[in-house]
Design a protein around this motif. Sequence first.
Motif, PDB file in Angstrom:
ATOM      1  N   THR A 191       0.835  -1.205   0.000  1.00 27.67           N
ATOM      2  CA  THR A 191       0.000   0.000   0.000  1.00 27.67           C
ATOM      3  C   THR A 191       0.869   1.255   0.000  1.00 27.67           C
ATOM      4  O   THR A 191       0.638   2.182  -0.786  1.00 27.67           O
ATOM      5  CB  THR A 191      -0.944   0.007   1.219  1.00 27.67           C
ATOM      6  OG1 THR A 191      -1.788  -1.144   1.153  1.00 27.67           O
ATOM      7  CG2 THR A 191      -1.795   1.266   1.255  1.00 27.67           C
ATOM      8  N   LEU A 192       1.867   1.276   0.861  1.00 26.65           N
ATOM      9  CA  LEU A 192       2.719   2.461   0.957  1.00 26.65           C
ATOM     10  C   LEU A 192       3.621   2.644  -0.268  1.00 26.65           C
ATOM     11  O   LEU A 192       4.102   3.746  -0.511  1.00 26.65           O
ATOM     12  CB  LEU A 192       3.548   2.421   2.242  1.00 26.65           C
ATOM     13  CG  LEU A 192       2.719   2.501   3.536  1.00 26.65           C
ATOM     14  CD1 LEU A 192       3.616   2.342   4.761  1.00 26.65           C
ATOM     15  CD2 LEU A 192       1.924   3.794   3.601  1.00 26.65           C
ATOM     16  N   PRO A 242       4.528   7.885  -3.980  1.00 22.21           N
ATOM     17  CA  PRO A 242       4.316   6.938  -2.873  1.00 22.21           C
ATOM     18  C   PRO A 242       5.089   7.319  -1.612  1.00 22.21           C
ATOM     19  O   PRO A 242       6.142   7.949  -1.675  1.00 22.21           O
ATOM     20  CB  PRO A 242       4.793   5.602  -3.434  1.00 22.21           C
ATOM     21  CG  PRO A 242       5.548   5.909  -4.662  1.00 22.21           C
ATOM     22  CD  PRO A 242       5.156   7.276  -5.124  1.00 22.21           C
ATOM     23  N   LEU A 243       4.530   6.936  -0.485  1.00 19.26           N
ATOM     24  CA  LEU A 243       5.121   7.247   0.814  1.00 19.26           C
ATOM     25  C   LEU A 243       6.367   6.412   1.098  1.00 19.26           C
ATOM     26  O   LEU A 243       7.154   6.765   1.971  1.00 19.26           O
ATOM     27  CB  LEU A 243       4.086   7.011   1.920  1.00 19.26           C
ATOM     28  CG  LEU A 243       2.849   7.901   1.861  1.00 19.26           C
ATOM     29  CD1 LEU A 243       1.808   7.423   2.860  1.00 19.26           C
ATOM     30  CD2 LEU A 243       3.224   9.353   2.102  1.00 19.26           C
ATOM     31  N   SER A 272       8.106   1.663  10.676  1.00 20.22           N
ATOM     32  CA  SER A 272       7.314   2.222  11.779  1.00 20.22           C
ATOM     33  C   SER A 272       5.929   1.586  11.834  1.00 20.22           C
ATOM     34  O   SER A 272       5.439   1.244  12.916  1.00 20.22           O
ATOM     35  CB  SER A 272       7.179   3.738  11.626  1.00 20.22           C
ATOM     36  OG  SER A 272       8.424   4.365  11.767  1.00 20.22           O
ATOM     37  N   CYS A 273       5.304   1.430  10.690  1.00 24.33           N
ATOM     38  CA  CYS A 273       3.976   0.801  10.640  1.00 24.33           C
ATOM     39  C   CYS A 273       4.036  -0.641  11.137  1.00 24.33           C
ATOM     40  O   CYS A 273       3.136  -1.088  11.861  1.00 24.33           O
ATOM     41  CB  CYS A 273       3.406   0.856   9.228  1.00 24.33           C
ATOM     42  SG  CYS A 273       2.878   2.501   8.709  1.00 24.33           S
ATOM     43  N   THR A 309      12.268  -1.530   3.574  1.00 28.19           N
ATOM     44  CA  THR A 309      13.199  -0.954   4.541  1.00 28.19           C
ATOM     45  C   THR A 309      12.941   0.529   4.791  1.00 28.19           C
ATOM     46  O   THR A 309      13.626   1.152   5.604  1.00 28.19           O
ATOM     47  CB  THR A 309      14.656  -1.148   4.074  1.00 28.19           C
ATOM     48  OG1 THR A 309      14.816  -0.518   2.797  1.00 28.19           O
ATOM     49  CG2 THR A 309      15.016  -2.623   3.997  1.00 28.19           C
ATOM     50  N   SER A 310      11.962   1.081   4.118  1.00 25.69           N
ATOM     51  CA  SER A 310      11.601   2.481   4.290  1.00 25.69           C
ATOM     52  C   SER A 310      11.190   2.741   5.741  1.00 25.69           C
ATOM     53  O   SER A 310      10.513   1.918   6.360  1.00 25.69           O
ATOM     54  CB  SER A 310      10.445   2.816   3.342  1.00 25.69           C
ATOM     55  OG  SER A 310       9.921   4.085   3.621  1.00 25.69           O
TER      56      SER A 310
END
Length: 158
Positions: free
Chosen positions: A112-113, A121-122, A133-134, A127-128
């Motif tokens: 999704t991200l 895209p976010l 965090s999510c 590894t983003s």
Amino acid sequence: MSILGIVHTIIAIIALLFAIAALIQEGIINPFSNTGKIYSILTAIASVTSFGLSKAGGFNPGHGIGILILILLGVAYLLGRQASRKRSLLLIQVFCMTLTLFLSLIPAINETLLRVPVGHPLSDGPTSPIVQSCIKVLLGLLVVGLVLQFFKVRQPAK
């Protein structure tokens, strides 16, 4: 997205809705309730369809997650209805079913991200920082959810 990717996503989203419904109705995902059965079937189908999806080609972590989900579903069903009579088995069954939901959400968050918002895209991959965090928040929710479910299971039947 490919047609298989679209079908996989639709099935996975519907499975997620059934998991939420099961948690609201019973406080657990019971693999032998009607809602739990539908969740399990759709989750198994979503896991199997994920094997046909790979941006890089070949086996990837998402495929490993799909295999683990299928194993966990199998364990939950092997414990059978006897788990409702033996609390220790029921705890294992609850753990397995809840873990299938958690594991399903990991690639869902990543994918999704990688796609939203369209054009910007976010995330740029697993590894983003936002994905990491999510997943940490999701892990916290898993722990809290399991504790709540274990307390519910340990309460004497009314």
